[in-house]
Design a protein around this motif. Structure first.
Motif, PDB file in Angstrom:
ATOM      1  N   SER A 108       9.701 -12.684   5.503  1.00  0.00           N
ATOM      2  CA  SER A 108       9.954 -11.715   4.505  1.00  0.00           C
ATOM      3  C   SER A 108      10.525 -10.271   5.160  1.00  0.00           C
ATOM      4  O   SER A 108      10.787 -10.453   6.419  1.00  0.00           O
ATOM      5  N   ALA A 122       6.555 -17.560   5.989  1.00  0.00           N
ATOM      6  CA  ALA A 122       5.814 -18.510   5.147  1.00  0.00           C
ATOM      7  C   ALA A 122       6.653 -19.867   5.588  1.00  0.00           C
ATOM      8  O   ALA A 122       7.710 -20.193   5.664  1.00  0.00           O
ATOM      9  N   PHE A 145       1.114 -18.363   5.130  1.00  0.00           N
ATOM     10  CA  PHE A 145       1.661 -17.182   5.314  1.00  0.00           C
ATOM     11  C   PHE A 145       1.281 -16.539   6.692  1.00  0.00           C
ATOM     12  O   PHE A 145       0.025 -16.387   6.911  1.00  0.00           O
ATOM     13  N   LYS A 172       1.261 -13.342   9.260  1.00  0.00           N
ATOM     14  CA  LYS A 172       1.464 -12.135   9.616  1.00  0.00           C
ATOM     15  C   LYS A 172       1.664 -11.845  11.028  1.00  0.00           C
ATOM     16  O   LYS A 172       0.971 -12.276  11.666  1.00  0.00           O
ATOM     17  N   ILE A 178       1.821 -12.101  -2.475  1.00  0.00           N
ATOM     18  CA  ILE A 178       1.442 -11.814  -0.969  1.00  0.00           C
ATOM     19  C   ILE A 178       1.436 -10.370  -0.672  1.00  0.00           C
ATOM     20  O   ILE A 178       2.602  -9.679  -0.301  1.00  0.00           O
ATOM     21  N   SER A 196       4.168  -8.131   1.914  1.00  0.00           N
ATOM     22  CA  SER A 196       5.405  -8.950   2.406  1.00  0.00           C
ATOM     23  C   SER A 196       6.563  -8.236   2.022  1.00  0.00           C
ATOM     24  O   SER A 196       7.957  -8.575   2.437  1.00  0.00           O
TER      25      SER A 196
END
Lengths: 843, 454
Positions: free
Chosen positions: A605, A611, A620, A622, A668, A671
């Motif tokens: 993203s 993802a 997902f 981070k 999400i 994102s």
């Protein structure tokens, strides 16, 4: 000037001599401090304090070095309470002298000392890695009981001052330049504070409060109760609050508070100290003009660096005054621009999304979409939706550049264009053919579809506009927005770029790595990345026929690749593994800890959330790009059916998951980029704006030749050119040399047929050596054969022999020469010519 | 709830204007990550703007006819923007209104070649003309203006006539006093109310000087060009010549920089212009080249940043005061040898007069719009200018911004000149290499100077 110089010469030798031994000893005491910190039993504390005292008494010079004479004075203060003022004066003098010295040395000399301190601290602490690494956390945890003691015994706490100072140094370890400033300041401030301590208590307590600020635990409060100084309590609380507000920047706050304290106390030292601080700052900043002069938060410094776009050109070495002036002024404007954009970014309207879990034991990946949707406002709940399209699946999806439109394509030929934010279908049609990929062109009015044989371009009403018969058997499409290029790759393994505005083919290259069904663009530099069956990722530019770079990434087929928008990180997926790479160094950073299934597709993203599809699950991740993680940020599961494609929606906290039986839009948080730039991508643009931006885009269309790994080359000085030129020059010289040698050779043929010494002609070209080899010199031949860097006995022998032979030859030559000479001389000596001379014996 | 979740939620109100009559709401994000290829795109914009400049470069505005002989004198009015006085070889003087592009008044002033005209300053009520017939005539604008009626024309008579004993080659009026100077065999200083010159100035030997110009700042100083290839400075206060420099070729015109009081530029017969510092005449501050034939006139812009030159090679060039090469070249097919070119008082226009009996009006900035520009466009122009400045060093942009079309003849002349200069340089280099003692190394800025006299 002269006075300052004197002070330098007085001071310097002392410091240089004493630096090393001094540094060695106090470290021990530090170490003990660090050891005791983790288990702050009372005994340890006592020991520690004793140690401290001892060390101070034993070698007061150490403390001088560290805290510039404070402790020494304190000790004296204990004994001679009345003579405080004198001691103060001493302190002042010392500190001032040192300061002047530091100023003189500018940053280098003085920084070295401090750096040494810092480094040594590190080294020592490295023995116990946990502590040393997390020194920051240490300070958070520890200061409970210690602080109590501090307040009970003022003297002891005073003694601990240097120790705290050390801790700070560790904390700041990463940012050296700032450290230097701060260290200096701290040292100075400590001088002053210590001096003040006996006069007024609250100052001291404030200082400690600032140190303990991040953990305002009960113990802290207890300690304050012990002192039973209400005014103190207030002060400390105030300080704590301040610190809380100012969040991340502990150290700086400390300094600020200290300065404030100084101001309140109206100490005479105040003004001097501040001035000195300023001077130091200036001196330090001279080295790096790009660092901000004021005290900024880390975040702001980061922003400043981002907006200045790298370090500027140094103007110091530019001799031309006019040019230097120009350069300086441009640097100034850049800096001013950076400051302005920092300011303007403070007023950005939207905030990024987030998930905050109050119960820390709970992980975020336990949160399901249901939970998220529950938490959303009603107006935002439409973002989570599902389309069941069972007949024409599996589906693939693509978002438009501004995130407003969604293009869905079923492999069996169903295509629909949706304004998903208003849940409005713009067009839907069936091509009655296999569809392999889709791609939006410059805006939502046009999109390309890779079908069974050819690629077609349709408009937003479903009309077929073009049939691109150049692009046959295409698996993947991509559109380079700023270059107006449609890139395609297919089963033929040929990557091809076509200019959409003119219809020209901008570039074509054969990957020579078999059929390819994985291609993404690097959004940072518009280089195309292809993943191949052999586990190789290649990078392509239309102007170059060979890959710009190729990386061996997986042992099996590369299923998908993705690059983040800073262009720094590459993520690749094969069936079993997902790996994160640094494209700048082409090195592997780490890989995902586990996959629940086969990962077919990836996406990153705008904010850097990754993802990954795992069979019928998505996870997902981070902040995964910079450091490895053990569990994902969020996850979701379809239940059945595999996922064909995941794509984040730009400028929204939404991801589109296209799978075998339809499409699912998931929320999400965090994102998307929260703040749009209307001139870059505007989801709310009107039709008129759309047409205007299209015209502008066309005007600013970049040439396909401008695609390279470094997109910022355009304004830079082309240093490569000079290299190329130099290479050419060298080649020319070489060629000329050969020519001239040949000429010489020819010349020598005509003029001189005598055999010269073979050694002279040895270096001169191939032809002669050939000629020479006819009269073979076996010795030399042998040596030549053995030409290696290694000298062994054989070779030595040979060389010796050769030398001896040479020697002999020379001797012979000399003899001959002598003979000739004598002969001539004989004639001359003889002077008169006599007929009978010819019969006389020759020498 | 133990979790707090927020996502981006855009309210339409913030992004979409409420009515169609509103302006569109614009959001900016300075984050460089959301502006990919910013350098490349800026470069492209710079390139576009440079190209646009060339596309919109249409400097020629109009040609004004009326004279029936070549025009050799032109003067702009010190007070009125649109008023210009011109004089031709047949002795006719015309007063023009540039706004209407018409002759306002005309008079057959002399029977012979008019060598110079000048307008009285600061009021600009009169103008003076001097001719080969050795007379100077003073005219009043209001007398001429009334009508172009033939009857009346007879009454159009000068206020006064001054008779000179010497030939007259040029004339210029003092910037504030009732004084004017003429050049000829000697430099004569006249007063409005005296029939004879009250001063005569010479620099040693007698010479016939042609161009003569007062300094607009230091009003008592003037420069005169002589036919002995000299440029001499005179001071009216002490009524003596100050200093003089002799160049290799003759000087045709002189112009003072109105902003830098001590600098003046000289139009030379050797195709170049030279800017001098009044205090040091032994070297030029700058050599301006580019013309392919003798430079006939030079005139500074009122801003003092640029000047124009008129040349025998049928072109007008615009120079920056510090630059060697010209910023722009103006030519049209019908324009012949240009003898005079003057800036308008607002520095936006250029007026040129040439052999072909026409007066032409040009824009001084070829691609700038003449109409008033609104704020947005102004900002856009500013932005483009800064981009051009920033990327101006890149080869493509430099090439386009420098390129000027020249007529075929001039183009070949240019090539030829280039060749000959190269040959000369080569010869010089060779001489220097093989016989260094024979070559005296003189700086470029001094090469064209023969000597300086004090």
């Amino acid at each position: 000037m002269s006075k300052k110089n004197q002070s330098i010469f007085k001071e310097e030798p002392i410091t240089t001599k004493n630096n090393k031994p001094r540094n060695d000893k106090p470290i021990k005491s530090k170490n003990s401090a660090t050891k005791t910190k983790k288990t702050p039993t009372k005994q340890n504390q006592k020991n520690k304090n004793q140690n401290k005292n001892k060390s101070q008494q034993k070698n007061p010079k150490q403390n001088k070095n560290k805290s510039k004479g404070t402790n020494k004075n304190q000790n004296q203060n204990k004994k001679q309470g009345k003579k405080q003022n004198q001691n103060k004066n001493v302190n002042k003098n010392q500190s001032q002298q040192k300061n002047t010295k530091q100023n003189k040395n500018k940053s280098k000399g003085s920084n070295k000392n401090q750096n040494q301190n810092v480094n040594k601290n590190k080294k020592n602490t490295n023995d116990k890695p946990v502590k040393s690494k997390n020194s920051a956390t240490k300070t958070k945890k520890t200061p409970t009981k210690q602080n109590q003691k501090k307040n009970q015994n003022k003297n002891k706490s005073q003694q601990k001052n240097p120790k705290n100072n050390q801790n700070k140094n560790k904390n700041q370890g990463k940012n050296k330049k700032q450290n230097q400033n701060q260290n200096k300041k701290q040292n100075q401030n400590q001088n002053k504070n210590v001096n003040k301590k006996k006069n007024d208590q609250p100052v001291k307590s404030k200082i400690f409060a600032t140190k303990t600020k991040k953990t305002p635990t009960k113990q802290n409060q207890k300690k304050q109760d012990q002192t039973k100084n209400k005014s103190q309590q207030k002060n400390t609380k105030n300080n704590q609050n301040k610190n809380k507000n100012q969040g991340k920047n502990k150290n700086q706050n400390q300094n600020q508070n200290k300065n404030k304290n100084q101001g309140k106390n109206k100490n005479q030292n105040k003004n001097k100290g501040k001035n000195q601080n300023r001077n130091k700052n200036k001196n330090n900043n001279k080295n790096d003009r790009r660092t901000p002069r004021r005290k900024w938060s880390q975040e702001k410094i980061g922003q400043y660096k981002k907006f200045t776009r790298g370090s500027g050109a140094s103007t110091q070495h530019v001799k031309d005054r006019k040019l230097r002036g120009m350069m300086k002024s441009t640097e100034r404007t850049i800096r001013r621009g950076a400051l302005l954009s920092i300011k303007s970014s403070q007023y950005l309207q939207e905030k990024p999304g987030y998930i905050k879990v109050k119960n820390k034991s709970k992980r975020t990946d336990a949160i399901t979409q249901k939970d998220i949707v529950k938490n959303l406002e009603i107006g935002d709940q439409y973002k989570n939706f599902e389309l069941n399209l069972r007949t024409f699946g599996p589906y693939i999806s693509e978002y438009s550049h501004n995130g407003r439109f969604l293009l869905l394509a079923g492999k069996k030929g169903h295509i629909s264009l949706i304004d998903w934010m208003r849940s409005n279908q713009l067009t839907e049609f069936h091509v009655e053919e296999q569809v392999r990929d889709v791609a939006f062109l410059q805006n939502e009015t046009l999109f390309a579809v890779a079908q069974k044989k050819y690629t077609y371009i349709y408009d937003n009403k479903g009309m077929e506009i073009h049939e691109l018969d150049n692009h046959t058997d295409i698996n993947r499409l991509a559109f380079l927005r700023y270059h107006f290029l449609l890139a395609s790759v297919g089963n033929a393994g040929i990557i091809q770029w076509q200019d959409v505005s003119t219809g020209e083919i901008a570039g074509k290259a054969q990957t020579k790595l078999g059929p390819c069904d994985c291609m993404r663009q690097n959004p940072y530099n518009a280089v195309m990345l292809c993943g191949h069956i052999r586990g190789v990722v290649t990078m392509w530019s239309p102007s170059v026929k060979t890959p710009l770079a190729s990386m061996y990434v997986h042992k099996t087929k590369v299923n998908d690749v993705a690059v983040d928008r800073t262009g720094n990180y590459l993520v690749t997926a094969s069936e079993e593994v997902v790996k994160v790479w640094d494209i700048r160094t082409y090195k592997l950073l780490h890989q995902l800890p586990y996959l629940k299934g086969v990962s077919r597709t990836l996406d990153i993203s705008q904010t850097g959330i990754l993802a990954v599809s795992e069979g019928s699950n998505v996870s997902f991740w981070k902040d995964i790009l910079k450091k490895p993680k053990s569990y994902p940020y969020l996850r979701d599961s379809l239940g059945s059916g595999y996922i064909e494609r995941v794509r984040f929606c730009p400028y929204e906290d939404v991801i589109g998951v296209a799978h075998k039986n339809g499409f699912r839009s998931l929320v999400i948080p965090g994102s998307g980029d929260p703040n749009i730039d209307s001139f870059e991508a505007n989801p709310f643009r009107t039709l008129k704006q759309r047409s205007e931006t299209t015209v502008k885009q066309l005007l600013e269309k970049l040439d396909p030749e401008m695609i390279s790994l470094d997109p910022k080359f355009i304004g830079k000085v082309d240093t490569g050119a000079s290299k190329v030129r130099n290479n050419e020059l060298q080649l020319m010289e070489k060629a000329n040399k050969e020519q001239s040698l040949e000429r010489k050779r020819r010349f020598s043929k005509f003029s001189n047929n005598d055999d010269d010494d073979s050694t002279n002609n040895d270096q001169s070209g191939a032809v002669i050596t050939k000629k020479k080899r006819k009269n073979k010199d076996k010795l030399k031949e042998k040596i030549r054969k053995m030409q290696r860097n290694v000298m062994d006995q054989k070779k030595e022998k040979l060389i010796n022999r050769l030398e001896r032979r040479k020697h002999r030859k020379e001797k012979r030559k000399e003899k001959r020469k002598e003979k000739r000479k004598n002969k001539n001389q004989g004639i001359q000596k003889g002077g008169e010519f006599r007929a009978l001379n010819r019969f006389s014996k020759r020498f | 709830m133990d979790t707090e979740i927020k996502i981006i939620s855009r309210r339409r109100k913030k992004y979409v204007r409420s009515t169609n009559r509103d302006i569109n709401i614009v959001h900016r994000n300075p984050n460089p990550e959301s502006h990919p290829f910013e350098q490349a795109r800026e470069y492209k914009r710079a390139l576009n703007s440079v190209k646009m400049d060339r596309i919109f470069a249409k400097p020629f505005l109009t040609a004004m006819t009326g004279h029936i002989d070549g025009i050799y004198c032109l003067e702009r009015h010190p007070k009125y923007l649109s008023r210009v006085v011109s004089a031709s070889a047949d002795g006719e003087i015309r007063v023009w209104d540039l706004m209407r592009r018409k002759t306002v008044a005309n008079v057959q002033a002399h029977n012979q070649f008019i060598r110079g005209i000048t307008i009285s300053k600061p009021n600009g009520n009169f103008f003076f003309s001097c001719s080969d017939d050795q007379t100077i005539k003073q005219w009043r604008f209001s007398d001429l203006r009334s009508n172009v009626n033939s009857e009346y024309q007879k009454k159009k008579k000068p206020i006064s006539t001054f008779i000179s004993e010497e030939t007259l080659r040029g004339i210029d009026h003092h910037w504030s006093r009732h004084t004017f100077v003429t050049s000829g065999d000697t430099v004569q200083v006249w007063d409005h109310k005296r029939s004879k010159p009250f001063q005569k100035l010479t620099f040693g030997t007698t010479e016939t000087s042609s161009a003569i110009k007062f300094s607009p700042v230091q009003k008592n100083i003037f420069a005169a060009a002589g036919s002995d290839r000299s440029v001499a400075l005179y001071d009216l206060k002490i009524s003596t010549p100050i200093r003089k420099v002799i160049l290799k070729n003759q000087t045709n015109a002189i112009s003072w920089n109105p902003m830098e009081a001590f600098n003046f530029t000289v139009a030379n017969e050797d195709h170049n212009c030279y800017t001098f510092d009044m205090r040091r005449l032994d070297r030029a501050l700058c050599i301006h080249n580019g013309h392919l034939n003798a430079v006939m006139d030079v005139d500074y812009s009122p801003t003092g940043r640029e000047f124009i030159t008129a040349s025998y090679d049928h072109t007008i060039r615009i120079f920056n005061i510090r630059s060697i090469s010209s910023r722009d070249v103006y030519h049209t097919r019908r324009m012949k040898r240009v003898f005079v070119a003057k800036y308008s008082a607002d520095s936006k226009f250029i007026i040129s007069a040439s052999d072909d009996m026409n007066i032409r009006l040009w824009k001084s900035e070829a691609s700038k719009p003449l109409l008033p520009v609104d704020r947005k466009e102004k900002n856009a122009i500013k932005y483009r200018e800064s981009l051009k400045k920033r990327y101006g060093y890149l080869p493509e942009i430099r090439r386009i911004s420098k390129h000027r079309h020249l007529p075929r003849v001039l183009y070949f002349m240019k090539q030829q000149k280039k060749k000959s200069l190269q040959a000369r340089a080569r010869k010089y280099r060779n001489m220097k290499m093989n016989n260094p003692s024979s070559v005296k190394q003189i700086k470029m800025r001094k090469r064209f100077i023969v000597k300086q006299l004090k």
